[in-house]
Design a protein around this motif. Structure first.
Motif, PDB file in Angstrom:
ATOM      1  N   TYR A 148       0.827  -1.201   0.000  1.00 18.79           N
ATOM      2  CA  TYR A 148       0.000   0.000   0.000  1.00 18.79           C
ATOM      3  C   TYR A 148       0.869   1.261   0.000  1.00 18.79           C
ATOM      4  O   TYR A 148       1.974   1.273   0.532  1.00 18.79           O
ATOM      5  CB  TYR A 148      -0.920   0.026   1.224  1.00 18.79           C
ATOM      6  N   SER A 149       0.321   2.336  -0.540  1.00 17.39           N
ATOM      7  CA  SER A 149       1.015   3.630  -0.535  1.00 17.39           C
ATOM      8  C   SER A 149       0.805   4.382   0.771  1.00 17.39           C
ATOM      9  O   SER A 149       1.406   5.435   0.987  1.00 17.39           O
ATOM     10  CB  SER A 149       0.480   4.486  -1.683  1.00 17.39           C
ATOM     11  N   THR A 150      -0.021   3.868   1.648  1.00 17.31           N
ATOM     12  CA  THR A 150      -0.520   4.622   2.799  1.00 17.31           C
ATOM     13  C   THR A 150       0.574   5.262   3.634  1.00 17.31           C
ATOM     14  O   THR A 150       0.496   6.446   3.974  1.00 17.31           O
ATOM     15  CB  THR A 150      -1.387   3.706   3.683  1.00 17.31           C
ATOM     16  N   SER A 151       1.604   4.491   3.986  1.00 15.78           N
ATOM     17  CA  SER A 151       2.633   5.055   4.869  1.00 15.78           C
ATOM     18  C   SER A 151       3.415   6.153   4.167  1.00 15.78           C
ATOM     19  O   SER A 151       3.760   7.173   4.768  1.00 15.78           O
ATOM     20  CB  SER A 151       3.573   3.956   5.363  1.00 15.78           C
ATOM     21  N   ARG A 152       3.679   5.984   2.871  1.00 18.60           N
ATOM     22  CA  ARG A 152       4.410   7.015   2.140  1.00 18.60           C
ATOM     23  C   ARG A 152       3.566   8.271   1.937  1.00 18.60           C
ATOM     24  O   ARG A 152       4.075   9.388   1.977  1.00 18.60           O
ATOM     25  CB  ARG A 152       4.910   6.443   0.806  1.00 18.60           C
ATOM     26  N   VAL A 153       2.260   8.088   1.749  1.00 19.50           N
ATOM     27  CA  VAL A 153       1.382   9.254   1.672  1.00 19.50           C
ATOM     28  C   VAL A 153       1.377  10.004   3.002  1.00 19.50           C
ATOM     29  O   VAL A 153       1.389  11.241   3.034  1.00 19.50           O
ATOM     30  CB  VAL A 153      -0.047   8.838   1.275  1.00 19.50           C
ATOM     31  N   HIS A 154       1.404   9.276   4.107  1.00 19.29           N
ATOM     32  CA  HIS A 154       1.442   9.940   5.410  1.00 19.29           C
ATOM     33  C   HIS A 154       2.731  10.744   5.586  1.00 19.29           C
ATOM     34  O   HIS A 154       2.722  11.798   6.234  1.00 19.29           O
ATOM     35  CB  HIS A 154       1.284   8.918   6.539  1.00 19.29           C
ATOM     36  N   ALA A 155       3.821  10.257   5.024  1.00 18.62           N
ATOM     37  CA  ALA A 155       5.061  11.042   5.065  1.00 18.62           C
ATOM     38  C   ALA A 155       4.876  12.356   4.302  1.00 18.62           C
ATOM     39  O   ALA A 155       5.366  13.415   4.736  1.00 18.62           O
ATOM     40  CB  ALA A 155       6.218  10.236   4.475  1.00 18.62           C
ATOM     41  N   VAL A 156       4.159  12.279   3.169  1.00 20.93           N
ATOM     42  CA  VAL A 156       3.868  13.497   2.409  1.00 20.93           C
ATOM     43  C   VAL A 156       2.982  14.435   3.232  1.00 20.93           C
ATOM     44  O   VAL A 156       3.185  15.655   3.242  1.00 20.93           O
ATOM     45  CB  VAL A 156       3.200  13.157   1.066  1.00 20.93           C
ATOM     46  N   LEU A 157       1.995  13.872   3.924  1.00 19.26           N
ATOM     47  CA  LEU A 157       1.127  14.699   4.766  1.00 19.26           C
ATOM     48  C   LEU A 157       1.936  15.424   5.832  1.00 19.26           C
ATOM     49  O   LEU A 157       1.701  16.614   6.106  1.00 19.26           O
ATOM     50  CB  LEU A 157       0.058  13.828   5.437  1.00 19.26           C
ATOM     51  N   ILE A 214       1.914  14.242  -3.734  1.00 16.28           N
ATOM     52  CA  ILE A 214       3.162  14.994  -3.875  1.00 16.28           C
ATOM     53  C   ILE A 214       2.976  16.161  -4.833  1.00 16.28           C
ATOM     54  O   ILE A 214       3.380  17.295  -4.557  1.00 16.28           O
ATOM     55  CB  ILE A 214       4.293  14.068  -4.353  1.00 16.28           C
ATOM     56  N   GLY A 215       2.337  15.886  -5.982  1.00 15.16           N
ATOM     57  CA  GLY A 215       2.123  16.958  -6.943  1.00 15.16           C
ATOM     58  C   GLY A 215       1.300  18.089  -6.370  1.00 15.16           C
ATOM     59  O   GLY A 215       1.594  19.270  -6.591  1.00 15.16           O
ATOM     60  N   ARG A 227       9.167  17.383 -12.454  1.00 17.19           N
ATOM     61  CA  ARG A 227       8.566  16.150 -11.965  1.00 17.19           C
ATOM     62  C   ARG A 227       7.280  16.430 -11.184  1.00 17.19           C
ATOM     63  O   ARG A 227       6.269  15.729 -11.347  1.00 17.19           O
ATOM     64  CB  ARG A 227       9.569  15.404 -11.075  1.00 17.19           C
ATOM     65  N   VAL A 228       7.279  17.453 -10.353  1.00 15.09           N
ATOM     66  CA  VAL A 228       6.085  17.769  -9.563  1.00 15.09           C
ATOM     67  C   VAL A 228       4.922  18.133 -10.469  1.00 15.09           C
ATOM     68  O   VAL A 228       3.786  17.665 -10.272  1.00 15.09           O
ATOM     69  CB  VAL A 228       6.390  18.909  -8.567  1.00 15.09           C
ATOM     70  N   TRP A 234      -0.727  14.065 -13.893  1.00 17.16           N
ATOM     71  CA  TRP A 234      -1.027  12.631 -14.009  1.00 17.16           C
ATOM     72  C   TRP A 234      -1.946  12.179 -12.869  1.00 17.16           C
ATOM     73  O   TRP A 234      -2.910  11.438 -13.088  1.00 17.16           O
ATOM     74  CB  TRP A 234       0.264  11.813 -13.987  1.00 17.16           C
ATOM     75  N   GLY A 235      -1.646  12.623 -11.654  1.00 17.91           N
ATOM     76  CA  GLY A 235      -2.466  12.224 -10.512  1.00 17.91           C
ATOM     77  C   GLY A 235      -3.900  12.695 -10.629  1.00 17.91           C
ATOM     78  O   GLY A 235      -4.844  11.952 -10.316  1.00 17.91           O
ATOM     79  N   TYR A 236      -4.065  13.918 -11.091  1.00 17.18           N
ATOM     80  CA  TYR A 236      -5.418  14.452 -11.295  1.00 17.18           C
ATOM     81  C   TYR A 236      -6.161  13.631 -12.347  1.00 17.18           C
ATOM     82  O   TYR A 236      -7.305  13.188 -12.132  1.00 17.18           O
ATOM     83  CB  TYR A 236      -5.317  15.911 -11.718  1.00 17.18           C
ATOM     84  N   ASP A 237      -5.517  13.409 -13.491  1.00 18.30           N
ATOM     85  CA  ASP A 237      -6.151  12.649 -14.567  1.00 18.30           C
ATOM     86  C   ASP A 237      -6.476  11.220 -14.138  1.00 18.30           C
ATOM     87  O   ASP A 237      -7.547  10.691 -14.453  1.00 18.30           O
ATOM     88  CB  ASP A 237      -5.243  12.619 -15.796  1.00 18.30           C
ATOM     89  N   GLU A 238      -5.545  10.598 -13.427  1.00 22.09           N
ATOM     90  CA  GLU A 238      -5.760   9.210 -13.014  1.00 22.09           C
ATOM     91  C   GLU A 238      -6.887   9.101 -11.992  1.00 22.09           C
ATOM     92  O   GLU A 238      -7.676   8.142 -12.012  1.00 22.09           O
ATOM     93  CB  GLU A 238      -4.462   8.626 -12.449  1.00 22.09           C
ATOM     94  N   ASN A 239      -6.999  10.070 -11.112  1.00 21.28           N
ATOM     95  CA  ASN A 239      -8.097  10.057 -10.147  1.00 21.28           C
ATOM     96  C   ASN A 239      -9.441  10.234 -10.839  1.00 21.28           C
ATOM     97  O   ASN A 239     -10.428   9.587 -10.462  1.00 21.28           O
ATOM     98  CB  ASN A 239      -7.890  11.147  -9.091  1.00 21.28           C
ATOM     99  N   LEU A 240      -9.497  11.085 -11.857  1.00 19.10           N
ATOM    100  CA  LEU A 240     -10.752  11.234 -12.601  1.00 19.10           C
ATOM    101  C   LEU A 240     -11.084   9.964 -13.374  1.00 19.10           C
ATOM    102  O   LEU A 240     -12.260   9.578 -13.472  1.00 19.10           O
ATOM    103  CB  LEU A 240     -10.666  12.429 -13.547  1.00 19.10           C
ATOM    104  N   ARG A 241     -10.065   9.307 -13.930  1.00 18.03           N
ATOM    105  CA  ARG A 241     -10.302   8.024 -14.595  1.00 18.03           C
ATOM    106  C   ARG A 241     -10.847   7.000 -13.595  1.00 18.03           C
ATOM    107  O   ARG A 241     -11.742   6.222 -13.908  1.00 18.03           O
ATOM    108  CB  ARG A 241      -9.010   7.500 -15.225  1.00 18.03           C
TER     109      ARG A 241
END
Length: 734
Positions: A148-157, A214-215, A227-228, A234-241
């Motif tokens: 899961y990405s969860t722990s890495r997302v929490h680092a971003v938070l 991150i973006g 990169r950001v 990409w993140g926005y587009d992928e979430n809408l998909r």
């Protein structure tokens, strides 16, 4: 200055490819080797310029803080205690051994914002550094950080929430390291084993899920600009998909990206909820109401719920381990709370049902995975009052999920049935078209096999559990037929099963207070075209027709009629029914018990049928000439029973291209000593049964040729005398 830059800057970003669902951003360049410039989309001007941006912002923080100190004070204290223990554990360690402390970094950062105590700031920074060293170490060793990405997302938070309290060098260094460890994993070739790269049409909780977070928070900070920006888009587009894919999957009934409940009631909703929350906090726009399908998860919970003591159960569909068959409710309290908050006004009926289910789940507490959720639920209490569903239909057709639910009621003494047909999702779905599962005070006709300890039992998973032989379906045995592939192992043979997970069609459906009727055609799931075999003759299709019609006569009887036509009369056909314990065969009648329930099944057609019980030691999971055993260490006898170690095969004695199968199933408790009276009926182009139930007689006839159909008649008060439906009764909403 920021807005001016946004409107005029042309950034050098990658051309994103979306030809495959699991592809992510890449550095594809034009033929001359120069990346194509691409302007920032207009929507990026909506992202706020200050921090924090993720889950809350400067304006919403007071309400978040108020909930933490008020209605959710106990939840806040819970994490305050966790941080205190961590603080004690790391005391005196200038550089703790590398390990994943991403969630702990976010907890500590949150406590710092709550208290402004410097020790929490220092602890959060220590957790971030410890985690980053761990992520970097994992990449060097080519090991997965986490599925899961969860722990890495929490680092971003943590980085986002601490932004205003970090030096410019700390911001740049930390974020650059985060970006590089994520980028390294995404670009690794070969891919790192067990590093989840899932995209929009799956759970979307793997490493690439980090890109949006991150973006979004690093946008316009001047850190890793190209990169950001690429990841933000990409993140926005992928979430809408993802949202569009799940909207299609839910249809107008409810559901999600998989019909396997451990996923859809577990981690799958996180991606939707997190995007709703972070888009709101970073832009001020609440888009949840534009995607009301997400709230309809509550309706899917309602229909998968089998009322039992001490906890609710499920049917065991798809990649469910079958060790307990308990409804996966660990995340449901939180999911229903999020629905109340996000959709209480936009989808009030679903919000009201979510409130009812939230009060009903056994675990009356939030899940810890995303600890921030309870502090965000500022609108939950203003959601509609609980909607207790009464006078529900006895059948519900979830078209896009490929399931028809039937039940006599919603109590512990009611009959529950799931029929699998149709649908648009193959994710974690087996070769199980026309399968049925029946529960009455126990699992009487069940899905067999398991996903238990999948890394040890993978060959069982692929060769038995996912194959048609493990389900209550029909087999057509063609010598030399190719295997149907499935993840988790190498499939070595085919035991007469289907070759496609999708392709079956619900031809008719109706529900009323007396009966539920459904008709399905799974012919396309068996057909596999002409198979070219080197040095051997081509192998033609094996199947011309496989259909099933089920009439559920409330509350305890099922009449099941199948038409099966093979391309070759010598291809043996088996009609299957799986049981928890060894069935008792008495001529053409089987009896099977589980817990407090009992089932009888009587074979009326084929008239020359032979009934054979297969199972027991050495034959529990028999398929393709082998028993696909499992490592059963740690499993109880009841766990093993729920995996269905016995089946009965109903097989015509004489070879024929076309066979008709007609069965009557009756369920009751363990005091049921015999079936009600049953008589075979035959017309010029029909077969059926006369069933003398306790209070009245039923006659059900099925057409044997042409379009699926038939006739149903009931004597006595409120008599019925009409044709069975030939169309699908429409249903929608709750």
């Amino acid at each position: 200055m920021r807005r001016q830059l946004l409107m005029t800057a042309i950034v050098i970003i990658s051309t994103c490819s979306f030809t495959l669902a699991d592809e992510g951003p890449s550095n594809t360049v034009s033929g001359g080797g120069t990346p194509e410039p691409r302007p920032l989309p207009e929507w990026t001007v909506k992202i706020r310029s200050d921090h924090p941006r993720l889950f809350f912002n400067r304006e919403t923080w007071p309400a978040v803080r108020e909930r933490a100190l008020g209605p959710e004070r106990q939840w806040y204290k819970r994490f305050q205690s966790k941080v205190a223990r961590l603080e004690s554990e790391l005391a005196g360690q200038e550089m703790p051994a590398a390990r994943d402390l991403g969630p702990q970094a976010a907890w500590s950062a949150f406590l710092f914002l709550m208290t402004e105590e410097p020790r929490y700031l220092e602890l959060a920074k220590k957790c971030l550094d410890t985690s980053l060293r761990y992520y970097e170490q994992c990449f060097e060793e080519r090991k997965s950080v986490n599925w899961y990405s969860t722990s890495r997302v929490h680092a971003v938070l943590a980085w986002d929430w601490l932004y205003n309290h970090l030096t410019d060098d700390q911001r740049r260094s930390t974020m650059s390291r985060l970006i590089h460890v994520i980028d390294n994993v995404i670009r690794a070739r070969p891919a790192i084993y067990r590093e989840n790269m899932s995209g929009y049409n799956t759970g979307f909780y793997g490493v690439r899920n980090c890109l949006w977070f991150i973006g979004c928070t690093a946008f316009e900070t001047g850190i890793e600009l190209e990169r950001v920006n690429e990841w933000l888009i990409w993140g926005y587009d992928e979430n809408l998909r993802m949202l569009e894919h799940r909207r299609r999957a839910c249809g107008d009934d409810g559901g999600g990206a998989s019909a396997t409940l451990g996923y859809i009631f577990g981690a799958y909703p996180w991606a939707e909820q997190n995007f709703f929350y972070t888009w709101l906090s970073s832009t001020g726009e609440n888009i949840a109401g534009d995607w009301p399908h997400s709230a309809m998860l509550a309706n899917y919970v309602l229909w998968n719920w089998i009322e039992a003591e001490p906890v609710p159960l499920e049917f065991g569909y798809g990649d469910t381990p079958h060790t307990r068959n308990t409804l996966p409710t660990n995340q449901l309290y939180t999911h229903m709370a999020n629905i109340r908050h996000l959709f209480g006004q936009a989808a009030p009926k679903a919000g009201a049902l979510a409130r009812y289910l939230q009060q009903k789940v056994p675990q009356q507490s939030y899940a810890e995975t995303w600890f921030i959720y309870p502090f965000l639920l500022t609108q939950a209490e203003s959601s509609p009052e609980p909607f207790r569903p009464i006078n529900l239909p006895n059948g519900r057709h979830f078209e896009t999920m490929g399931q028809v639910f039937m039940r006599s009621g919603t109590g512990t003494n009611d009959t529950y049935c799931l029929f699998s047909c149709g649908g648009a999702l193959s994710q974690h779905r087996h070769y199980d078209a026309l399968n049925f599962v029946i529960y009455y005070r126990g699992f009487l006709a069940l899905d067999s096999g398991t996903r238990y300890e999948e890394f040890v039992n993978g060959e069982h998973l692929a060769n038995y559990y996912a194959q048609t032989v493990a389900h209550n379906c029909v087999l057509i045995h063609q010598p030399g037929e190719p295997p149907a592939r499935y993840w988790g192992g190498t499939v070595v043979g085919n035991h007469g099963g289907q070759h496609r997970q999708l392709g079956s069609v619900v031809k008719a459906f109706e529900t009323n207070r007396d009966f539920v009727y459904v008709a399905g055609d799974a012919t396309a799931c068996y057909r596999h075209g002409v198979v070219r075999r080197e040095g051997l003759p081509d192998l033609p299709e094996k199947c011309e027709l496989v259909t099933r019609q089920i009439v559920f006569l409330l509350p305890h009887h099922f009449v099941i009629f199948d038409r099966v036509e093979a391309t070759d009369a010598t291809y043996r056909k088996d009609w299957l029914i799986h049981t928890a314990h060894r069935p008792v065969l008495d001529g053409r009648v089987l009896r099977a018990d589980h817990n407090q329930g009992r089932m009888y099944s009587r074979t009326l057609l084929p008239e020359d049928a032979t009934l054979t019980a297969v199972g027991g030691p050495g034959k529990e999971f028999w398929a393709a000439g082998k028993n696909w055993e499992i490592v059963a260490e740690g499993l109880t006898e009841e766990n093993l029973a729920l995996m269905g170690q016995w089946r009965v095969e109903v097989t015509p004695t004489a070879p024929r291209k076309t066979d008709l199968f007609l069965h009557v199933i009756q369920v009751g408790d363990r005091t049921l000593e015999a079936m009600d009276g049953i008589e075979l009926l035959q017309g010029s182009q029909s077969y059926g049964v006369r069933l003398n139930a306790v209070d009245r007689a039923w006659e059900i006839l099925f057409r044997t040729t042409g379009p699926l159909g038939g006739h149903i008649r009931r004597s006595g008060a409120e008599a019925i005398d009409r044709s069975l439906a030939t169309t699908v009764q429409p249903q929608s909403d709750i």
